[in-house]
Design an enzyme around this catalytic site. Sequence first.
Site, PDB file in Angstrom:
ATOM      1  N   ASP A  20       0.886  -1.277  -0.120  1.00 43.84           N
ATOM      2  CA  ASP A  20      -0.012  -0.005  -0.151  1.00 43.84           C
ATOM      3  C   ASP A  20       0.883   1.234   0.179  1.00 43.84           C
ATOM      4  O   ASP A  20       1.903   1.395   0.595  1.00 43.84           O
ATOM      5  CB  ASP A  20      -0.778  -0.037   1.320  1.00 43.84           C
ATOM      6  CG  ASP A  20      -2.000   0.903   1.160  1.00 43.84           C
ATOM      7  OD1 ASP A  20      -2.174   1.495   0.040  1.00 43.84           O
ATOM      8  OD2 ASP A  20      -2.527   1.259   2.331  1.00 43.84           O
ATOM      9  N   HIS A  37       2.823   3.264  -8.857  1.00 46.06           N
ATOM     10  CA  HIS A  37       2.611   1.878  -9.243  1.00 46.06           C
ATOM     11  C   HIS A  37       3.794   1.075  -9.854  1.00 46.06           C
ATOM     12  O   HIS A  37       4.093   0.051  -9.483  1.00 46.06           O
ATOM     13  CB  HIS A  37       1.467   1.424  -9.957  1.00 46.06           C
ATOM     14  CG  HIS A  37       0.173   1.950  -9.097  1.00 46.06           C
ATOM     15  ND1 HIS A  37      -0.377   1.448  -7.858  1.00 46.06           N
ATOM     16  CD2 HIS A  37      -1.077   2.578  -9.836  1.00 46.06           C
ATOM     17  CE1 HIS A  37      -1.386   1.958  -7.696  1.00 46.06           C
ATOM     18  NE2 HIS A  37      -1.803   2.660  -8.439  1.00 46.06           N
ATOM     19  N   SER A  65      -7.122  -5.579  -5.618  1.00 41.97           N
ATOM     20  CA  SER A  65      -8.287  -6.180  -5.068  1.00 41.97           C
ATOM     21  C   SER A  65      -9.495  -6.070  -5.939  1.00 41.97           C
ATOM     22  O   SER A  65      -9.665  -5.389  -7.071  1.00 41.97           O
ATOM     23  CB  SER A  65      -8.513  -5.350  -3.943  1.00 41.97           C
ATOM     24  OG  SER A  65      -9.163  -4.123  -4.046  1.00 41.97           O
ATOM     25  N   ASN A  68     -10.523  -2.655  -6.753  1.00 39.46           N
ATOM     26  CA  ASN A  68      -9.728  -1.851  -7.613  1.00 39.46           C
ATOM     27  C   ASN A  68     -10.073  -1.374  -8.797  1.00 39.46           C
ATOM     28  O   ASN A  68      -9.628  -0.412  -9.353  1.00 39.46           O
ATOM     29  CB  ASN A  68      -8.263  -2.341  -7.474  1.00 39.46           C
ATOM     30  CG  ASN A  68      -7.516  -2.188  -6.175  1.00 39.46           C
ATOM     31  OD1 ASN A  68      -6.413  -2.903  -5.901  1.00 39.46           O
ATOM     32  ND2 ASN A  68      -7.848  -1.212  -5.204  1.00 39.46           N
TER      33      ASN A  68
HETATM   34  C1  FPP Z   1      -2.017   0.412  -3.208  1.00 42.12           C
HETATM   35  O1  FPP Z   1      -1.431   1.427  -3.232  1.00 42.12           O
HETATM   36  C2  FPP Z   1      -1.636  -0.360  -4.340  1.00 42.12           C
HETATM   37  C3  FPP Z   1      -2.497  -1.184  -5.011  1.00 42.12           C
HETATM   38  C4  FPP Z   1      -3.716  -1.000  -5.309  1.00 42.12           C
HETATM   39  C5  FPP Z   1      -1.627  -1.866  -6.241  1.00 42.12           C
HETATM   40  C6  FPP Z   1      -0.557  -2.802  -5.917  1.00 42.12           C
HETATM   41  C7  FPP Z   1       0.320  -3.042  -7.038  1.00 42.12           C
HETATM   42  C8  FPP Z   1       1.674  -3.030  -7.185  1.00 42.12           C
HETATM   43  C9  FPP Z   1       2.590  -2.691  -5.985  1.00 42.12           C
HETATM   44  C10 FPP Z   1       2.277  -3.223  -8.373  1.00 42.12           C
HETATM   45  C11 FPP Z   1       2.331  -4.988  -8.610  1.00 42.12           C
HETATM   46  C12 FPP Z   1       2.767  -5.221  -9.560  1.00 42.12           C
HETATM   47  C13 FPP Z   1       3.382  -6.362  -9.838  1.00 42.12           C
HETATM   48  C14 FPP Z   1       3.733  -6.535 -11.150  1.00 42.12           C
HETATM   49  C15 FPP Z   1       2.687  -7.628  -9.084  1.00 42.12           C
HETATM   50  P1  FPP Z   1      -2.397   2.810  -3.356  1.00 42.12           P
HETATM   51  O2  FPP Z   1      -2.633   3.128  -4.942  1.00 42.12           O
HETATM   52  O3  FPP Z   1      -4.003   2.498  -2.812  1.00 42.12           O
HETATM   53  O4  FPP Z   1      -1.564   3.832  -2.627  1.00 42.12           O
HETATM   54  P2  FPP Z   1      -2.262   5.077  -1.796  1.00 42.12           P
HETATM   55  O5  FPP Z   1      -3.323   4.425  -0.696  1.00 42.12           O
HETATM   56  O6  FPP Z   1      -1.087   6.033  -1.428  1.00 42.12           O
HETATM   57  O7  FPP Z   1      -3.287   5.903  -2.968  1.00 42.12           O
END
Ligand code: FPP
Length: 240
Positions: A20, A37, A65, A68
């Site tokens: 996250d 990301h 998720s 998402n």
């Molecule tokens: C949450 O951060 C993260 C996600 C919804 C996506 C997680 C995906 C990755 C780390 C990339 C994965 C890649 C591979 C190749 C498996 P957020 O966007 O909700 O962060 P925020 O809460 O700061 O907005």
Amino acid sequence: MGEQEKNRSVLPVHVGIIMDGNGRWAKKRFLPRPAGHRAGAQNFRTITRYCSKIGIKYLTVYAFSTENWTRPKDEVGALLRLFKEYLEEALRDFMDENIRVRFIGDVSAFPPELQVLIHEVEEASAQKTGMVLNLAMNYGGRAEIVRAARRLSEDVAAGRRDPEDVTEEVFSQYLYTGGQPDPDLIIRPSGEERLSNFLLWQSAYAEFVYFDILWPDFTTKDLDHALEIYASRQRRFGGV
Ligand code: FPP
């Protein structure tokens, strides 16, 4: 707890990570969210390799998720492109890596070309004997439990299973993680202190460690720190 038991519990067998904070990482740098990301995906590679190197047997990461999909179209598109890049790269790299990749979640919702890659990566790594990497994609804990209940009911309706024999062990076999041990440790960077529908059933006795560090900034040192915190905790599993 005896010395031997203590030592055995030091390194968790199964670690879960809620990756996250990518969005906030990008915002802090005046960058678009997809840039966060991309940095998060890079860090995912680093942390995955590290976990495999230090002897973690199962690693489950929350990559996408069921909720998402409600994000802006360009952000969802960017995430799908990152998954594609990673899967293509994984297929090239499997010669050197001893990691078995599994997918948990309803991958049928992804574009067909991504589904083909998912299948190829699972096949290509199926015989690997090292760490099992579960990629939670279009995953939700509640949806997983409902799916398990549905599959179990189908078996009961078809006479393949007797309701009397349904125990927790039997039920857990119907989950995506069937056959794998439950997570011992769940790590959530970024300061949020929630499970967010991640491994609901499986995390019943997991230890939680939260960090006020955004996922792209989360280093192998931070992971070591989480492992130290885990090792210092006494797990009682409901006993005394
Ligand atoms: C949450 O951060 C993260 C996600 C919804 C996506 C997680 C995906 C990755 C780390 C990339 C994965 C890649 C591979 C190749 C498996 P957020 O966007 O909700 O962060 P925020 O809460 O700061 O907005």
